[in-house]
Write an enzyme that holds these catalytic residues in place. Structure first.
Site, mmCIF file in Angstrom:
data_model
loop_
_atom_site.group_PDB
_atom_site.id
_atom_site.type_symbol
_atom_site.label_atom_id
_atom_site.label_comp_id
_atom_site.label_asym_id
_atom_site.label_seq_id
_atom_site.Cartn_x
_atom_site.Cartn_y
_atom_site.Cartn_z
ATOM 1 N N LYS A 59 -2.298 -1.566 -3.880
ATOM 2 C CA LYS A 59 -3.127 -0.365 -3.807
ATOM 3 C C LYS A 59 -2.265 0.868 -3.912
ATOM 4 O O LYS A 59 -1.260 0.926 -3.210
ATOM 5 C CB LYS A 59 -3.851 -0.399 -2.457
ATOM 6 C CG LYS A 59 -4.669 0.802 -2.141
ATOM 7 C CD LYS A 59 -5.225 0.670 -0.752
ATOM 8 C CE LYS A 59 -5.929 1.964 -0.435
ATOM 9 N NZ LYS A 59 -6.197 2.130 0.945
ATOM 10 N N LYS B 204 0.857 -1.184 0.000
ATOM 11 C CA LYS B 204 0.000 0.000 0.000
ATOM 12 C C LYS B 204 0.890 1.230 0.000
ATOM 13 O O LYS B 204 1.702 1.421 0.901
ATOM 14 C CB LYS B 204 -0.904 -0.007 1.230
ATOM 15 C CG LYS B 204 -1.729 1.268 1.367
ATOM 16 C CD LYS B 204 -2.741 1.174 2.487
ATOM 17 C CE LYS B 204 -3.447 2.497 2.678
ATOM 18 N NZ LYS B 204 -4.450 2.456 3.737
HETATM 19 C C1 PBG Z 1 -7.309 3.413 5.654
HETATM 20 C C2 PBG Z 1 -7.561 3.354 4.204
HETATM 21 C C3 PBG Z 1 -7.387 4.347 3.225
HETATM 22 C C4 PBG Z 1 -7.886 3.824 2.035
HETATM 23 C C5 PBG Z 1 -8.322 2.538 2.314
HETATM 24 N N1 PBG Z 1 -8.091 2.256 3.649
HETATM 25 C C6 PBG Z 1 -6.905 5.728 3.328
HETATM 26 C C7 PBG Z 1 -5.515 6.021 3.646
HETATM 27 O O1 PBG Z 1 -4.675 5.140 3.808
HETATM 28 O O2 PBG Z 1 -5.253 7.209 3.773
HETATM 29 C C8 PBG Z 1 -7.968 4.554 0.721
HETATM 30 C C9 PBG Z 1 -8.986 4.040 -0.228
HETATM 31 C C10 PBG Z 1 -9.337 4.951 -1.347
HETATM 32 O O3 PBG Z 1 -8.685 5.980 -1.607
HETATM 33 O O4 PBG Z 1 -10.306 4.627 -2.038
HETATM 34 N N2 PBG Z 1 -6.006 3.457 6.072
#
Ligand code: PBG
Length: 323
Positions: free
Chosen positions: A248, A195
């Protein structure tokens, strides 16, 4: 032997033959729809930067979930907006927290739809970071306790899959151990293994009310410049017991999806995140791109790169297009 014997256009000349040799297929069962659950009743609060998406109260969530089931969508992933946020993210692991209540209601009312939960703290902390803040940074090992408690509380509520998105080191191990001790040996973990600290999460933070109040997430989410590190993260999560992995965002990181596909024989998910959704929607609304074709092409590219399933805000639209 090349041209004129070789003519690739022969296999493109009609839709019938194109269909025969098509390498990548999309199906609604490969889509997971992210939803944002808020307290209250009868609430559908549109998210400005994500047209068509809304914060839903639990009663509205049930209707939405039933529609997804009828469309044959693979499942949902739930994000919660709690009544109150605090320093300890108490709402994340409360047995009557917003996500826990939502999962119970779904399991009672919508049979047969896969329910995943996002395991993280940023929606529940007053400062918006994904864990306990000590000396201006997120403390890794303390945060693991919260994550483990949260995952167990989701499983107790009936979640089919838990998906940690916090990027703490060791969280899969902590969650697996806690689930097993609580008797949930059969609850799979989908780890957000690679991520990235991405600008493409911008609209989500409006939707989930989870923007960090100071600093950013770069001390825990990955540097967008790194590819080898993604493979290391995935390896570690699998060693710790992840059943499935996720990459992601999706479209800006197709190279990572492909590399993971070649190296790991586990199911791979990709998250077409909020910013990817909003860009495509905006171009569609302006008439600069044909929205429906862009949706299908973007999802096809993610699958062609190697994803088995995709978390996407287009899940319903795409399912209808494929019907
Ligand atoms: C929580 C999380 C996030 C997303 C999914 N889980 C936000 C982040 O990490 O700031 C982002 C998903 C999206 O942008 O659709 N940590």
């Amino acid at each position: 032997m090349a041209f004129p014997v070789q003519r690739p256009r022969r296999l493109r000349s009609t839709e019938a033959i194109r269909k025969l040799v098509r390498e990548t297929q999309l199906a609604p069962s490969q889509f997971i729809l992210p939803l944002f659950i808020c307290p209250g009743e009868g609430i559908r609060r549109e998210i400005g930067s994500m047209p068509g998406n809304a914060q839903l109260s639990i009663d509205k969530l049930i209707n939405e979930a039933e529609e997804c089931r009828q469309l044959g969508i693979g499942g949902l992933i739930l994000f919660g907006i709690p009544e109150e946020k605090d320093e300890l993210a108490s709402g994340a692991y409360a047995s009557d927290g917003i996500v826990q209540r939502a999962v119970r209601a779904l399991k009672q009312n919508v049979k047969g739809l896969l329910i995943m939960t996002d395991v993280c703290n940023c929606e529940y902390t007053s400062h918006g970071h994904c864990g306990l803040v000590k000396n201006g940074d997120v403390d890794n090992d303390e945060t693991l306790h919260w994550l483990a408690k949260t995952a167990v509380s989701h499983a107790e509520a009936g979640a089919d899959v838990v998906a940690p998105s916090d990027m703490m080191d060791g969280r899969v191990d902590a969650i697996r151990n806690a689930l097993d001790r609580a008797g949930f040996v059969n609850t799979p973990i989908l780890s957000y293994a690679a991520k990235y600290a991405s600008v493409f999460y911008g609209p989500f933070r409006e939707a989930a009310e989870s923007a960090p109040q100071f600093g950013d997430r770069r001390s825990y989410q990955m540097d967008p410049s790194n590819a080898r590190e993604a493979l290391r993260e995935i390896t570690l999560d699998l060693e710790e017991g992840a059943d499935m992995i996720m990459i992601k965002p999706a479209m800006p990181y197709l190279d990572i999806i492909r590399e993971a596909r070649m190296q790991f024989d586990v199911p791979i998910g990709a998250y077409q995140v909020s910013g990817e959704f909003s860009m495509i929607m905006a171009a569609g609304e302006k008439g600069w791109l044909d929205l429906d074709r862009t949706v299908i092409e973007s999802l096809t590219s993610i699958r062609r790169a190697g994803a088995d399933f995709t978390l996407t805000y287009f899940a319903k639209r795409a399912a209808k297009l494929l019907a």
